[in-house]
Write a protein that holds these residues in place. Sequence first.
Motif, PDB file in Angstrom:
ATOM      1  N   TYR A  49      44.748  10.676  70.459  1.00  0.00           N
ATOM      2  CA  TYR A  49      44.657  10.298  71.870  1.00  0.00           C
ATOM      3  C   TYR A  49      43.234   9.937  72.300  1.00  0.00           C
ATOM      4  CZ  TYR A  49      49.272  12.381  71.618  1.00  0.00           C
ATOM      5  OH  TYR A  49      50.552  12.671  71.252  1.00  0.00           O
ATOM      6  N   GLU A  50      42.259  10.604  71.735  1.00  0.00           N
ATOM      7  CA  GLU A  50      40.874  10.319  72.109  1.00  0.00           C
ATOM      8  C   GLU A  50      40.505   8.877  71.758  1.00  0.00           C
ATOM      9  OE1 GLU A  50      36.350  11.991  71.220  1.00  0.00           O
ATOM     10  OE2 GLU A  50      38.104  13.143  70.582  1.00  0.00           O
ATOM     11  N   CYS A  67      42.642   6.462  71.191  1.00  0.00           N
ATOM     12  CA  CYS A  67      43.532   5.589  71.962  1.00  0.00           C
ATOM     13  C   CYS A  67      42.910   5.266  73.312  1.00  0.00           C
ATOM     14  CB  CYS A  67      44.894   6.255  72.151  1.00  0.00           C
ATOM     15  SG  CYS A  67      45.992   5.357  73.267  1.00  0.00           S
ATOM     16  N   ILE A  68      42.448   6.309  73.999  1.00  0.00           N
ATOM     17  CA  ILE A  68      41.861   6.130  75.327  1.00  0.00           C
ATOM     18  C   ILE A  68      40.586   5.299  75.251  1.00  0.00           C
ATOM     19  CG2 ILE A  68      40.747   7.361  77.231  1.00  0.00           C
ATOM     20  CD1 ILE A  68      42.821   9.653  76.651  1.00  0.00           C
ATOM     21  N   CYS A  81      41.413   1.673  74.591  1.00  0.00           N
ATOM     22  CA  CYS A  81      41.964   1.039  75.804  1.00  0.00           C
ATOM     23  C   CYS A  81      40.851   0.661  76.767  1.00  0.00           C
ATOM     24  CB  CYS A  81      42.954   1.976  76.492  1.00  0.00           C
ATOM     25  SG  CYS A  81      44.579   2.024  75.726  1.00  0.00           S
ATOM     26  N   HIS A  82      39.869   1.552  76.916  1.00  0.00           N
ATOM     27  CA  HIS A  82      38.742   1.237  77.800  1.00  0.00           C
ATOM     28  C   HIS A  82      37.971   0.023  77.275  1.00  0.00           C
ATOM     29  CE1 HIS A  82      38.914   4.314  80.851  1.00  0.00           C
ATOM     30  NE2 HIS A  82      39.032   5.284  79.945  1.00  0.00           N
ATOM     31  N   TYR A 138      45.771   0.224  81.212  1.00  0.00           N
ATOM     32  CA  TYR A 138      45.685   1.440  82.034  1.00  0.00           C
ATOM     33  C   TYR A 138      46.912   2.325  81.807  1.00  0.00           C
ATOM     34  CZ  TYR A 138      41.692  -0.346  84.709  1.00  0.00           C
ATOM     35  OH  TYR A 138      40.447  -0.788  85.086  1.00  0.00           O
ATOM     36  N   ILE A 152      46.565   4.298  78.618  1.00  0.00           N
ATOM     37  CA  ILE A 152      45.700   5.466  78.825  1.00  0.00           C
ATOM     38  C   ILE A 152      46.505   6.584  79.489  1.00  0.00           C
ATOM     39  CG2 ILE A 152      43.688   6.359  80.054  1.00  0.00           C
ATOM     40  CD1 ILE A 152      42.440   3.555  79.792  1.00  0.00           C
ATOM     41  N   ALA A 206      48.631   8.359  77.051  1.00  0.00           N
ATOM     42  CA  ALA A 206      47.854   9.245  76.178  1.00  0.00           C
ATOM     43  C   ALA A 206      47.547  10.566  76.875  1.00  0.00           C
ATOM     44  CB  ALA A 206      46.558   8.548  75.763  1.00  0.00           C
ATOM     45  N   TYR A 207      47.203  10.485  78.164  1.00  0.00           N
ATOM     46  CA  TYR A 207      46.952  11.723  78.918  1.00  0.00           C
ATOM     47  C   TYR A 207      48.253  12.508  79.121  1.00  0.00           C
ATOM     48  CZ  TYR A 207      42.064  10.720  79.986  1.00  0.00           C
ATOM     49  OH  TYR A 207      40.706  10.518  79.893  1.00  0.00           O
ATOM     50  N   ASP A 222      45.271  13.344  85.258  1.00  0.00           N
ATOM     51  CA  ASP A 222      44.608  12.160  84.706  1.00  0.00           C
ATOM     52  C   ASP A 222      45.616  11.037  84.472  1.00  0.00           C
ATOM     53  OD1 ASP A 222      42.018  13.266  84.620  1.00  0.00           O
ATOM     54  OD2 ASP A 222      42.449  14.262  82.721  1.00  0.00           O
ATOM     55  N   SER A 223      46.797  11.416  84.000  1.00  0.00           N
ATOM     56  CA  SER A 223      47.840  10.419  83.753  1.00  0.00           C
ATOM     57  C   SER A 223      48.219   9.700  85.039  1.00  0.00           C
ATOM     58  CB  SER A 223      49.069  11.091  83.142  1.00  0.00           C
ATOM     59  OG  SER A 223      50.070  10.145  82.857  1.00  0.00           O
TER      60      SER A 223
END
Length: 330
Positions: free
Chosen positions: A62-63, A65-66, A69-70, A90, A93, A96-97, A105-106
């Motif tokens: 997930y880290e 992935c985020i 995405c950014h 977005y 992301i 992932a959260y 956060d999601s």
Amino acid sequence: MSEISEEQKLSAQQEKDAGTAAYKKQDFEAAIQHYDKAAELDPTDMIFPLNKAAVYLQKKDYENCIATCHKAIEVGQENRADFQKLAKAYARIAKAYQAQEKYEDSLHFYDKALANHRDQDYVKQRKAIEKVFKEQQRLAYIDPAKSEEAKKRGNDFFREGKFPEAVQEYTEAINRNPEDAKLYSNRAAAYTKLATWDLALKDCDECIQRDPAFIKGYLRKGTILLGLKKTSEAEKAFREALKLQPSHAEAMDGIRKCNEQNFGSGLSQEERAKQAMQDPEIQGILADPVMQQILQQMSEDPKALAEHMKNPDIATKITKLAQSGILSFR
């Protein structure tokens, strides 16, 4: 940056297609390599890092992935990408959260996705997460010890006649311990003092639902309904109380008051019977073919009464007719 040639774009597309084929085979490392190569060939297209992020999401990394995405969003914003693609980044992301149960956060990133493109799938997913998040917050807030403290403050306010403050404290107590039936009864009492009948009745029902053996829930409900002149409903509540404690004085007095309100106090039997005939419940009993037959049997054979009184439903209807003055057993 030099302009990307059509040949480079075509090669980038081919690498992307190869990455997608590897992704479908769950050959994630190969997929990442192809998407990286595509991004090298055409660093202006956000779809390549966005697809790479999808691989990381599938791998539960997930880290990365985020972060990827950014990077995709940065590329997209610099190159005026389609808003739908930005929304997709977005939303990824947000997923992932969500997978990490970081619901706040999601929600934040679903809001960003929806700000770019109001896709109905994003709307549905956001609503589902919001529901889970609120439940998470509700459960985290439960604390029986703090509930008891709030209840005591509510009781103090109630005794002082500060009923809005009492409602506020009882509400806090309920939020801290929502399965405690007595708290709803307490708040119903405060709502009653404020003449907020609908909320008081709702709390009575919440109380009864959580603890059907707690007699005060029925008594309070009956008293409120009696005050609203809903005597049939009030009587039902008092009778439920009597099922728990057959000789309970308050419940018996409640039924007496219901009958007085229904049929008048100090009236003759004939006057009470005439008044009772205006009651829809009485009209329904007398219009029931089964009851008509039973009443006919009772008029012809008084001993039939004892047999019919063995049936609880029939007994309730006969008692109702007797209390109204329509029936006499002399």
